[in-house]
Design a protein around this motif. Structure first.
Motif, mmCIF file in Angstrom:
data_model
loop_
_atom_site.group_PDB
_atom_site.id
_atom_site.type_symbol
_atom_site.label_atom_id
_atom_site.label_comp_id
_atom_site.label_asym_id
_atom_site.label_seq_id
_atom_site.Cartn_x
_atom_site.Cartn_y
_atom_site.Cartn_z
ATOM 1 N N PRO A 8 0.865 -1.291 -0.095
ATOM 2 C CA PRO A 8 0.165 0.197 0.081
ATOM 3 C C PRO A 8 0.847 1.251 -0.308
ATOM 4 C CG PRO A 8 -0.915 -1.809 1.943
ATOM 5 C CD PRO A 8 0.627 -2.296 1.294
ATOM 6 N N LEU A 9 1.512 1.076 0.838
ATOM 7 C CA LEU A 9 2.645 2.816 0.658
ATOM 8 C C LEU A 9 2.653 3.246 -0.885
ATOM 9 C CD1 LEU A 9 4.231 2.127 3.939
ATOM 10 C CD2 LEU A 9 2.591 3.290 3.608
ATOM 11 N N PHE A 10 3.832 1.800 -1.631
ATOM 12 C CA PHE A 10 4.431 1.812 -2.918
ATOM 13 C C PHE A 10 3.164 2.168 -3.741
ATOM 14 C CE2 PHE A 10 4.735 0.667 -7.270
ATOM 15 C CZ PHE A 10 5.660 0.665 -7.671
ATOM 16 N N LYS A 11 1.810 2.337 -3.857
ATOM 17 C CA LYS A 11 0.393 3.018 -4.089
ATOM 18 C C LYS A 11 0.768 3.932 -3.672
ATOM 19 C CE LYS A 11 -3.950 1.333 -5.987
ATOM 20 N NZ LYS A 11 -4.043 2.425 -5.978
ATOM 21 N N LEU A 12 0.719 4.365 -2.237
ATOM 22 C CA LEU A 12 0.349 5.682 -2.329
ATOM 23 C C LEU A 12 1.658 6.230 -2.777
ATOM 24 C CD1 LEU A 12 -1.069 7.596 -0.500
ATOM 25 C CD2 LEU A 12 0.164 6.740 1.616
ATOM 26 N N ALA A 13 2.728 5.960 -2.866
ATOM 27 C CA ALA A 13 4.329 6.212 -3.066
ATOM 28 C C ALA A 13 3.984 7.592 -4.288
ATOM 29 C CB ALA A 13 4.807 5.998 -2.935
ATOM 30 N N THR A 14 3.224 6.510 -5.418
ATOM 31 C CA THR A 14 3.720 6.552 -7.068
ATOM 32 C C THR A 14 2.020 7.397 -7.588
ATOM 33 O OG1 THR A 14 1.991 3.814 -7.253
ATOM 34 C CG2 THR A 14 4.193 4.271 -7.472
ATOM 35 N N GLU A 15 1.159 7.159 -6.661
ATOM 36 C CA GLU A 15 0.324 8.374 -6.782
ATOM 37 C C GLU A 15 0.369 9.549 -5.886
ATOM 38 O OE1 GLU A 15 -3.271 6.579 -5.503
ATOM 39 O OE2 GLU A 15 -3.252 4.675 -6.161
ATOM 40 N N LEU A 16 0.615 9.588 -5.180
ATOM 41 C CA LEU A 16 1.450 11.104 -4.492
ATOM 42 C C LEU A 16 2.403 11.481 -4.675
ATOM 43 C CD1 LEU A 16 -0.621 11.064 -1.546
ATOM 44 C CD2 LEU A 16 -1.650 11.994 -2.856
ATOM 45 N N GLY A 17 2.867 10.549 -4.907
ATOM 46 C CA GLY A 17 4.328 11.532 -5.505
ATOM 47 C C GLY A 17 4.954 12.633 -6.192
ATOM 48 N N PRO A 18 4.506 12.193 -7.392
ATOM 49 C CA PRO A 18 4.603 13.349 -8.359
ATOM 50 C C PRO A 18 4.008 14.341 -8.144
ATOM 51 C CG PRO A 18 4.078 11.569 -9.507
ATOM 52 C CD PRO A 18 3.385 11.016 -7.792
ATOM 53 N N LEU A 19 2.635 14.817 -7.014
ATOM 54 C CA LEU A 19 2.577 15.696 -6.693
ATOM 55 C C LEU A 19 2.718 17.042 -5.607
ATOM 56 C CD1 LEU A 19 -1.414 14.675 -6.637
ATOM 57 C CD2 LEU A 19 -0.710 16.374 -7.938
ATOM 58 N N LEU A 20 3.861 15.597 -4.651
ATOM 59 C CA LEU A 20 4.399 16.711 -3.657
ATOM 60 C C LEU A 20 5.707 17.097 -4.350
ATOM 61 C CD1 LEU A 20 4.237 13.684 -0.567
ATOM 62 C CD2 LEU A 20 3.105 15.891 -1.450
ATOM 63 N N VAL A 21 6.591 16.379 -5.312
ATOM 64 C CA VAL A 21 7.036 17.121 -6.284
ATOM 65 C C VAL A 21 7.341 18.446 -6.564
ATOM 66 C CG1 VAL A 21 8.605 16.810 -7.387
ATOM 67 C CG2 VAL A 21 8.362 14.715 -6.802
ATOM 68 N N PHE A 22 5.837 18.283 -7.328
ATOM 69 C CA PHE A 22 5.431 19.490 -7.757
ATOM 70 C C PHE A 22 5.445 20.554 -7.256
ATOM 71 C CE2 PHE A 22 1.482 21.981 -9.383
ATOM 72 C CZ PHE A 22 2.237 22.164 -10.455
ATOM 73 N N PHE A 23 4.932 20.257 -6.192
ATOM 74 C CA PHE A 23 4.154 21.361 -4.644
ATOM 75 C C PHE A 23 5.584 21.568 -3.925
ATOM 76 C CE2 PHE A 23 3.964 21.507 0.333
ATOM 77 C CZ PHE A 23 3.212 22.982 -0.298
ATOM 78 N N PHE A 24 7.031 20.734 -3.543
ATOM 79 C CA PHE A 24 8.036 21.926 -3.451
ATOM 80 C C PHE A 24 8.937 22.174 -3.927
ATOM 81 C CE2 PHE A 24 7.202 18.187 -0.264
ATOM 82 C CZ PHE A 24 6.418 18.572 0.824
ATOM 83 N N VAL A 25 8.993 21.834 -5.397
ATOM 84 C CA VAL A 25 9.856 22.398 -6.015
ATOM 85 C C VAL A 25 9.059 23.636 -5.995
ATOM 86 C CG1 VAL A 25 10.265 22.647 -8.846
ATOM 87 C CG2 VAL A 25 10.152 20.642 -7.517
ATOM 88 N N ALA A 27 7.483 26.049 -4.645
ATOM 89 C CA ALA A 27 7.861 26.380 -3.979
ATOM 90 C C ALA A 27 9.622 26.878 -3.328
ATOM 91 C CB ALA A 27 7.705 25.990 -1.794
ATOM 92 N N LYS A 28 10.156 25.951 -3.757
ATOM 93 C CA LYS A 28 11.471 26.369 -3.706
ATOM 94 C C LYS A 28 11.964 27.634 -5.030
ATOM 95 C CE LYS A 28 16.299 25.959 -2.839
ATOM 96 N NZ LYS A 28 16.337 26.664 -0.885
ATOM 97 N N PHE A 29 10.873 26.412 -6.618
ATOM 98 C CA PHE A 29 12.044 27.732 -7.655
ATOM 99 C C PHE A 29 10.429 28.469 -8.172
ATOM 100 C CE2 PHE A 29 15.403 23.884 -6.913
ATOM 101 C CZ PHE A 29 15.225 24.644 -7.443
ATOM 102 N N ASN A 30 9.724 27.687 -9.242
ATOM 103 C CA ASN A 30 8.505 27.859 -9.658
ATOM 104 C C ASN A 30 8.360 27.591 -10.523
ATOM 105 O OD1 ASN A 30 9.279 28.011 -12.633
ATOM 106 N ND2 ASN A 30 10.967 29.798 -11.582
ATOM 107 N N LEU A 31 6.671 27.698 -10.941
ATOM 108 C CA LEU A 31 5.806 26.870 -11.123
ATOM 109 C C LEU A 31 6.601 26.162 -13.142
ATOM 110 C CD1 LEU A 31 2.874 25.856 -11.396
ATOM 111 C CD2 LEU A 31 2.311 27.149 -13.394
ATOM 112 N N PHE A 32 7.594 27.167 -13.162
ATOM 113 C CA PHE A 32 7.512 25.909 -14.601
ATOM 114 C C PHE A 32 8.748 24.745 -14.703
ATOM 115 C CE2 PHE A 32 6.161 30.135 -16.467
ATOM 116 C CZ PHE A 32 5.351 30.595 -16.731
ATOM 117 N N ALA A 33 9.455 25.739 -13.468
ATOM 118 C CA ALA A 33 10.129 24.119 -13.106
ATOM 119 C C ALA A 33 9.318 23.123 -11.860
ATOM 120 C CB ALA A 33 11.044 25.255 -11.993
ATOM 121 N N ALA A 34 8.868 23.730 -11.379
ATOM 122 C CA ALA A 34 7.408 22.691 -10.892
ATOM 123 C C ALA A 34 6.811 21.524 -12.004
ATOM 124 C CB ALA A 34 6.561 22.951 -10.052
ATOM 125 N N THR A 35 6.851 22.007 -13.242
ATOM 126 C CA THR A 35 5.772 21.403 -14.161
ATOM 127 C C THR A 35 7.029 20.341 -15.199
ATOM 128 O OG1 THR A 35 4.326 23.094 -14.667
ATOM 129 C CG2 THR A 35 4.797 21.544 -16.391
#
Length: 200
Positions: A8-25, A27-35
């Motif tokens: 279950p944790l693997f499934k959660l990671a593959t589903e939420l991981g990309p969104l968390l990457v999007f959020f943190f990048v 916050a650190k840089f800008n929307l284009f880097a996050a995209t």
């Protein structure tokens, strides 16, 4: 094809991981880097899912295609409108497929959710109608948020608003799933009657 059941944790990671990457990048840089980071993370999640389970859910494939198309448009044209419209397109597409299928007496929710439940024909129809309306509402909501709020607010809403709303709605469907659960003895009959319901 032998489909492995992931942790279950693997499934959660593959589903939420990309969104968390999007959020943190973002916050650190800008929307284009996050995209750009989001696009890479989605591809990695798809590959990881296939390597581990030898299977990729239909929803994940559709979402990945839309992310790559609209993400590319965002970066090439340097216009954040496209990535903000991505959830609208995905939700509208799912709503259209589910709602359109019902109009023709078919329910594609089993295919979309990888046959999570074994329901009666009436149960499949009601569950499909509910998810079609939910996806349509989410498409409208995303449009309202990105058109009226700041980019940072929209990113926060995408990660911390859409996900909880979707999870809450899914949980609210459990009583329906229990009420219309198909009896083991009638599953074969349901499958025969529901060639149109499962989308097969």
């Amino acid at each position: 094809m032998d489909r492995k059941q992931p942790h279950p944790l693997f499934k959660l990671a593959t589903e939420l991981g990309p969104l968390l990457v999007f959020f943190f990048v973002n916050a650190k840089f800008n929307l284009f880097a996050a995209t750009g980071a989001f696009m890479v993370a989605v591809i990695v999640a798809i590959i990881a899912s296939y390597v581990v389970t030898r299977h990729v859910p239909i929803m994940a494939i559709v979402t990945a295609v839309v992310v790559l198309v609209f993400g590319t448009l965002t970066l090439v044209l340097h216009d954040e409108t496209f990535i903000k419209m991505k959830p609208t397109i995905v939700y509208a597409l799912f709503a259209g497929v589910l709602g359109g299928g019902l109009l023709f007496g078919r329910s594609f929710i089993a295919v979309l959710f990888d046959q999570v439940f074994n329901l009666t024909p009436e149960g499949w129809r009601k569950l499909t109608a509910r998810w079609a309306l939910f996806f349509a509402a989410m498409a409208v909501l995303n449009e309202a948020v990105w058109r009226t709020q700041s980019t940072d607010f929209w990113v926060n809403f995408k990660v911390f608003g859409m996900i909880p709303l979707t999870m809450a709605f899914a949980m609210l469907q459990m009583p329906l799933a229990k009420r219309y659960a198909a009896e083991p003895a009638t599953l074969d009959e349901s499958a025969a009657d529901e060639g149109d319901v499962s989308g097969r």
